[in-house]
Enzyme design. Structure first.
Site, PDB file in Angstrom:
ATOM      1  N   GLY A   8      67.832  69.843 -40.915  1.00 16.45           N
ATOM      2  CA  GLY A   8      66.975  68.755 -41.418  1.00 16.45           C
ATOM      3  C   GLY A   8      66.951  68.750 -42.932  1.00 16.45           C
ATOM      4  O   GLY A   8      65.950  68.388 -43.561  1.00 16.45           O
ATOM      5  N   GLY A  11      65.777  65.708 -44.942  1.00 18.36           N
ATOM      6  CA  GLY A  11      64.492  65.129 -44.546  1.00 18.36           C
ATOM      7  C   GLY A  11      63.399  65.351 -45.575  1.00 18.36           C
ATOM      8  O   GLY A  11      63.651  65.757 -46.713  1.00 18.36           O
ATOM      9  N   TYR A 142      54.001  64.803 -30.499  1.00 23.30           N
ATOM     10  CA  TYR A 142      54.373  65.599 -31.676  1.00 23.30           C
ATOM     11  C   TYR A 142      53.580  66.913 -31.672  1.00 23.30           C
ATOM     12  O   TYR A 142      54.141  68.004 -31.826  1.00 23.30           O
ATOM     13  CB  TYR A 142      54.049  64.774 -32.922  1.00 23.30           C
ATOM     14  CG  TYR A 142      54.246  65.462 -34.244  1.00 23.30           C
ATOM     15  CD1 TYR A 142      55.513  65.737 -34.727  1.00 23.30           C
ATOM     16  CD2 TYR A 142      53.144  65.793 -35.041  1.00 23.30           C
ATOM     17  CE1 TYR A 142      55.691  66.340 -35.966  1.00 23.30           C
ATOM     18  CE2 TYR A 142      53.316  66.380 -36.281  1.00 23.30           C
ATOM     19  CZ  TYR A 142      54.594  66.652 -36.737  1.00 23.30           C
ATOM     20  OH  TYR A 142      54.753  67.242 -37.967  1.00 23.30           O
TER      21      TYR A 142
HETATM   22  C1  AKB Z   1      53.018  63.660 -39.695  1.00 21.14           C
HETATM   23  O1  AKB Z   1      52.156  62.834 -39.966  1.00 21.14           O
HETATM   24  O2  AKB Z   1      53.719  63.656 -38.691  1.00 21.14           O
HETATM   25  C2  AKB Z   1      53.168  64.813 -40.641  1.00 21.14           C
HETATM   26  C3  AKB Z   1      52.294  65.957 -40.231  1.00 21.14           C
HETATM   27  C4  AKB Z   1      50.913  66.018 -40.699  1.00 21.14           C
HETATM   28  O3  AKB Z   1      52.733  66.800 -39.508  1.00 21.14           O
HETATM   29  N1  AKB Z   1      52.919  64.409 -41.953  1.00 21.14           N
END
Ligand code: AKB
Length: 318
Positions: A8, A11, A142
């Protein structure tokens, strides 16, 4: 750390961390890899660069073996908002990519850096003074990949002796790289809008308070953690780290000290608002401070001043 692979590398974090690592360890000793074409400019042409999809375990292993890497800085991942849009792909990249990295690290005896996030917490976590060790039940894909990643890294440390270490990064603010698909991206976009249009429409509400960090501190933290004597570490995956905590309204007020005519309005994006509302407002990072002497350099005022200077210069130079 003598020979490093950065995944990455083009990135949000990689594009700034990789050049710093090259200046510290030598350009030829920092192998940059990314699934996106390299941007033009000095980096990554200053040293080895590979196109790599971290889901391709064979290519990953070939690079590590060929360069005899001893450390993998594994940054390749989808960020929160884009992950929510493509959850299956987010699981595939974030989890299978990490598993491939850990397997290669186990076989080739590499240390691994894994960036976790405030996203690894959820609505049931104490939002203020969020403890290092606490309830982690994130509601975003996430966050699920981040907490699973933390557990997998700890598993590889305990069961296979892989030297895994990680940070729970807050929203990251960079003067150099535009973020891609995060829920804290407003805190970067606002500077470009303030300097070009004197106005910003924010996708989070005025009172959404989140932890944040300026990129030089984020990079310093990763390097400091990875170079700490392991006997000092009681925790590994991952340490709470924060540098400041503010709302969009507070950030706008700080910008207004430099650009008095700047205005902000709120056009809330329900997806990103829901993600941000499930995250802590202010983490307790005392474990990082005690175990490896974490100290941020930039607070809100210092970050805003530096961002405005750097982005104004960038905009002027086209
Ligand atoms: C996101 O918003 O995905 C990142 C994080 C806080 O992990 N900036």
């Amino acid at each position: 750390m003598k020979k490093l692979l950065v995944t990455g590398a083009t990135g949000q974090i990689g594009a700034e961390l990789s050049p710093v690592l090259r200046s510290l360890y030598g350009a030829e000793n920092v192998i940059a890899a990314a699934n996106h074409p390299p941007p033009s400019g000095e980096f990554p042409a200053s040293g080895p660069f590979y196109r790599l999809d971290v889901r391709d375990a064979d290519s990953l292993e070939r690079i590590v073996a060929e360069h005899r890497c001893d450390t993998i800085i594994h940054l390749a991942a989808l960020l929160s908002a884009v992950a929510e849009d493509r959850p299956q792909e987010a699981w595939d990249i974030n989890m299978n990519g990490l598993l491939n990295v850990l397997e290669v690290a186990r076989k080739h005896r590499c240390a691994v850096f894994f960036p976790s996030s405030i996203g690894a917490f959820g609505p049931g976590t104490p939002a203020n003074d969020t403890p290092q060790d606490t309830l982690q039940r994130p509601t975003t894909i996430y966050g699920i990949t981040k907490v699973s990643g933390e557990l997998l890294c700890d598993y590889y440390y305990r069961h296979f002796g892989v030297d895994t270490r990680g940070l729970r990064y807050p929203g990251l603010i960079s003067s150099q790289v535009l973020p891609g698909g995060g829920s804290t991206d407003y805190a970067v976009e606002i500077f470009y809008a303030a300097l070009t249009r004197r106005h910003y429409d924010c996708f989070l509400s005025a009172e959404t308070q989140l932890d944040m960090m300026y990129m030089p501190d984020a990079i310093g933290a990763a390097i400091k953690l990875m170079t700490t004597d392991p006997s000092q570490l009681r925790h590994r995956n991952a340490f709470n780290v924060t540098a400041m905590s503010f709302t969009p309204a507070e950030l706008a007020a700080e910008i207004r000290k430099h650009i008095p005519e700047f205005t902000i309005a709120y056009a809330i994006d329900p997806v990103r608002q829901a993600i941000a509302s499930s995250w802590p407002r202010h983490m307790n990072d005392s474990a990082a401070r005690a175990e490896w002497d974490w100290r941020p350099r930039f607070d809100l005022a210092a970050m805003v001043q530096d961002m405005l200077e750097k982005i104004a210069a960038k905009l002027q130079n086209g």
